[in-house]
Design a protein around this motif. Structure first.
Motif, PDB file in Angstrom:
ATOM      1  N   THR A 330      37.381 -13.372  64.209  1.00  0.00           N
ATOM      2  CA  THR A 330      38.418 -13.113  65.289  1.00  0.00           C
ATOM      3  C   THR A 330      39.019 -11.570  64.756  1.00  0.00           C
ATOM      4  O   THR A 330      39.202 -11.144  63.700  1.00  0.00           O
ATOM      5  CB  THR A 330      39.542 -13.904  65.292  1.00  0.00           C
ATOM      6  OG1 THR A 330      39.028 -15.221  65.720  1.00  0.00           O
ATOM      7  CG2 THR A 330      40.627 -13.437  66.272  1.00  0.00           C
ATOM      8  N   VAL A 331      39.085 -10.640  65.642  1.00  0.00           N
ATOM      9  CA  VAL A 331      39.741  -9.122  65.519  1.00  0.00           C
ATOM     10  C   VAL A 331      41.099  -9.346  66.260  1.00  0.00           C
ATOM     11  O   VAL A 331      41.159  -9.676  67.533  1.00  0.00           O
ATOM     12  CB  VAL A 331      38.720  -8.082  66.278  1.00  0.00           C
ATOM     13  CG1 VAL A 331      39.425  -6.940  65.941  1.00  0.00           C
ATOM     14  CG2 VAL A 331      37.126  -8.170  65.556  1.00  0.00           C
ATOM     15  N   GLU A 332      42.061  -8.846  65.594  1.00  0.00           N
ATOM     16  CA  GLU A 332      43.380  -8.726  66.156  1.00  0.00           C
ATOM     17  C   GLU A 332      43.427  -7.581  66.900  1.00  0.00           C
ATOM     18  O   GLU A 332      42.833  -6.206  66.500  1.00  0.00           O
ATOM     19  CB  GLU A 332      44.533  -8.522  65.019  1.00  0.00           C
ATOM     20  CG  GLU A 332      44.433  -9.851  64.220  1.00  0.00           C
ATOM     21  CD  GLU A 332      45.072 -10.982  65.036  1.00  0.00           C
ATOM     22  OE1 GLU A 332      46.010 -10.605  66.054  1.00  0.00           O
ATOM     23  OE2 GLU A 332      44.816 -12.295  64.885  1.00  0.00           O
ATOM     24  N   LEU A 333      43.921  -7.366  68.090  1.00  0.00           N
ATOM     25  CA  LEU A 333      43.936  -6.201  69.233  1.00  0.00           C
ATOM     26  C   LEU A 333      45.380  -5.708  69.504  1.00  0.00           C
ATOM     27  O   LEU A 333      45.521  -5.352  70.679  1.00  0.00           O
ATOM     28  CB  LEU A 333      43.122  -6.217  70.262  1.00  0.00           C
ATOM     29  CG  LEU A 333      41.745  -6.874  70.171  1.00  0.00           C
ATOM     30  CD1 LEU A 333      41.073  -7.456  71.382  1.00  0.00           C
ATOM     31  CD2 LEU A 333      40.849  -5.937  69.464  1.00  0.00           C
ATOM     32  N   THR A 334      46.294  -6.130  68.598  1.00  0.00           N
ATOM     33  CA  THR A 334      47.545  -5.807  68.878  1.00  0.00           C
ATOM     34  C   THR A 334      48.038  -4.422  68.856  1.00  0.00           C
ATOM     35  O   THR A 334      49.344  -4.206  69.473  1.00  0.00           O
ATOM     36  CB  THR A 334      48.397  -6.829  68.092  1.00  0.00           C
ATOM     37  OG1 THR A 334      48.275  -6.449  66.714  1.00  0.00           O
ATOM     38  CG2 THR A 334      48.271  -8.365  68.195  1.00  0.00           C
ATOM     39  N   LYS A 335      47.564  -3.534  68.303  1.00  0.00           N
ATOM     40  CA  LYS A 335      48.077  -2.020  68.136  1.00  0.00           C
ATOM     41  C   LYS A 335      46.979  -1.437  69.351  1.00  0.00           C
ATOM     42  O   LYS A 335      45.702  -1.336  69.214  1.00  0.00           O
ATOM     43  CB  LYS A 335      47.834  -1.652  66.785  1.00  0.00           C
ATOM     44  CG  LYS A 335      48.530  -2.383  65.714  1.00  0.00           C
ATOM     45  CD  LYS A 335      48.177  -1.834  64.407  1.00  0.00           C
ATOM     46  CE  LYS A 335      49.263  -2.082  63.381  1.00  0.00           C
ATOM     47  NZ  LYS A 335      48.837  -3.638  62.987  1.00  0.00           N
ATOM     48  N   ARG A 336      47.772  -0.736  70.133  1.00  0.00           N
ATOM     49  CA  ARG A 336      46.949  -0.073  71.339  1.00  0.00           C
ATOM     50  C   ARG A 336      47.510   1.494  71.522  1.00  0.00           C
ATOM     51  O   ARG A 336      48.754   1.559  71.105  1.00  0.00           O
ATOM     52  CB  ARG A 336      47.274  -0.705  72.626  1.00  0.00           C
ATOM     53  CG  ARG A 336      47.046  -2.264  72.786  1.00  0.00           C
ATOM     54  CD  ARG A 336      45.368  -2.556  72.602  1.00  0.00           C
ATOM     55  NE  ARG A 336      45.062  -3.738  72.691  1.00  0.00           N
ATOM     56  CZ  ARG A 336      44.808  -4.657  73.807  1.00  0.00           C
ATOM     57  NH1 ARG A 336      44.891  -3.894  74.883  1.00  0.00           N
ATOM     58  NH2 ARG A 336      44.683  -5.751  73.850  1.00  0.00           N
TER      59      ARG A 336
END
Length: 424
Positions: A330-336
């Motif tokens: 799983t890869v966290e994608l919270t920073k955009r």
């Protein structure tokens, strides 16, 4: 017509000459020679059977007008008519560029998805510029592209068939790439080019033809009559939503079967729409090149480097986390970075592309403590506003911390773009 011999010369329109060094290739239309012009090595395409005077005058016109973009190996000089024929001079293809057909046969592979997407973007941009110049290509097929597998840079060749909109070169092209209305005998134009472009892009991504499924496999022999059916009057997309009679066949169409769900849903949906029966029958409804660029830009915006395995993976930018398609972690994608209508995940080692150019503007990396930062790899200065209202600048090769609420003013080729770092 006699072939040209080593060390012989051919005179050029307007003066000067080209000296033959050696043959470097040949095809149905003619022979390509390595030549020298004013001490510079070039390529000469010499016709086996000289096309008519109208074709010759069109070449003259295209040479005077110049290439639509640097993607084209455009005619630079025209030879005088001699020995019963003529030819034209163009730039040489660099050795690190390979024919598109080699990619389809798996003799050459792209270094990365980034390189593949760059190739797609360069092809779209080339044909957008061609149409802006008032031309149509007329004979678009897999033999028209040379690609650098490391970078995805593209060179477009065989531009002698390029004609003004509404005119016909006399070269019919290949049925597998012609729009159905051209297979039926119509005149090529920008709309038929756009169909051919969609076919090329599909083959670039999926390495199979979009209309060659079970119906083509069942064909006993590909005669001209069958070609007119499968690519013309009865053309049917292999993943048509309503008619499943031409689906890919396992063991034969493995590339598209394996890759169909690798690329994001947006790409699948776009091809499904472009090859729908409605657009096959209504050429003016086909997607313009700029729209293709937008789609490819969005696909590229969903491509990251997995922090666990280090391989590229596509992610769903609508979610806060996603599983890597390679290692499954799983890869966290919270920073955009929210910019130009896109929400770009800020993952270490991932490039940031602001516009449709193939040159990245930023690179996500980390400082010595592991804190994520963005490096300005563009040639333009960035202006940054903090949540408290302070203003700072980030020069080329400078860095910017990934902190929530930072507002960034980018400039790409002089065009301003406003972005903001958000944590979701």
């Amino acid at each position: 017509m006699s072939e040209l011999s080593k060390n012989s010369t051919v005179s050029l329109v307007g003066g000067g000459s080209a000296t033959i060094v050696k043959e470097i290739g040949r095809g149905g239309q003619g022979i390509v020679y390595l030549v020298t012009v004013n001490g510079v090595q070039k390529a000469l395409k010499w016709y086996l059977n000289a096309p008519d005077d109208r074709f010759y005058r069109n070449l003259e016109h295209n040479i005077m007008s110049g290439a639509p973009s640097d993607a084209f190996l455009w005619p630079e000089y025209l030879t005088d008519k001699q020995q019963g024929s003529y030819g034209y001079i163009m730039r040489l293809r660099p050795q690190n560029y390979y024919e598109f057909g080699n990619f389809l046969l798996a003799k050459v592979s792209f270094k990365s998805f980034t390189a593949m997407l760059s190739a797609a973007m360069k092809i779209c941009n080339g044909f957008m510029m061609l149409h802006r110049f008032g031309y149509s290509y007329q004979d678009l097929n897999d033999g028209n592209f040379f690609i650098d597998p490391q970078t995805g840079d593209v060179l477009i060749c065989d531009n002698d068939n390029v004609m003004p909109q509404g005119e016909k070169s006399g070269i019919m092209g290949k049925a597998r790439y012609m729009a159905p209305e051209i297979v039926a005998g119509g005149i090529p134009d920008k709309y038929s080019d756009r169909f051919s472009l969609s076919v090329i892009l599909f083959m670039l991504f999926y390495a199979n033809h979009p209309f060659e499924g079970s119906r083509v496999v069942a064909c006993p022999c590909m005669t001209e009559s069958y070609e007119k059916r499968f690519y013309g009057s009865e053309a049917l997309f292999i993943y048509d939503q309503t008619d499943k009679s031409n689906r890919p066949v396992r063991g034969i169409h493995q590339n598209v079967i394996r890759r169909w769900h690798v690329f994001p849903k947006l790409l699948r949906d776009t091809f499904t729409e472009e090859f729908s029966q409605e657009k096959l029958r209504n050429p003016n409804m086909r997607m313009i090149e700029q729209k293709w660029e937008s789609v490819i830009s969005q696909i590229r915006g969903s491509l990251i480097v997995c922090p666990h395995c280090g391989d590229e993976t596509f992610v769903d930018v609508e979610t806060r986390r996603c599983d890597c398609m390679n290692c499954g972690k799983t890869v966290e994608l919270t920073k955009r970075l929210v910019i130009a209508g896109q929400s770009l995940p800020l993952i270490n080692k991932t490039a940031i592309f602001i516009d449709n150019d193939n040159t990245p503007d930023g690179l996500v990396t980390a400082d010595s403590s592991g804190f994520p930062i963005i490096k300005n790899v563009s040639t333009e200065q960035w202006t940054v506003e903090t949540p408290s209202g302070k203003i700072k600048t980030v020069e080329p090769q400078g860095i910017l911390p990934v902190k929530e609420g930072l507002k960034i003013n980018f400039r790409v080729h002089g065009v301003p773009y406003k972005g903001e770092i958000k944590f979701i």
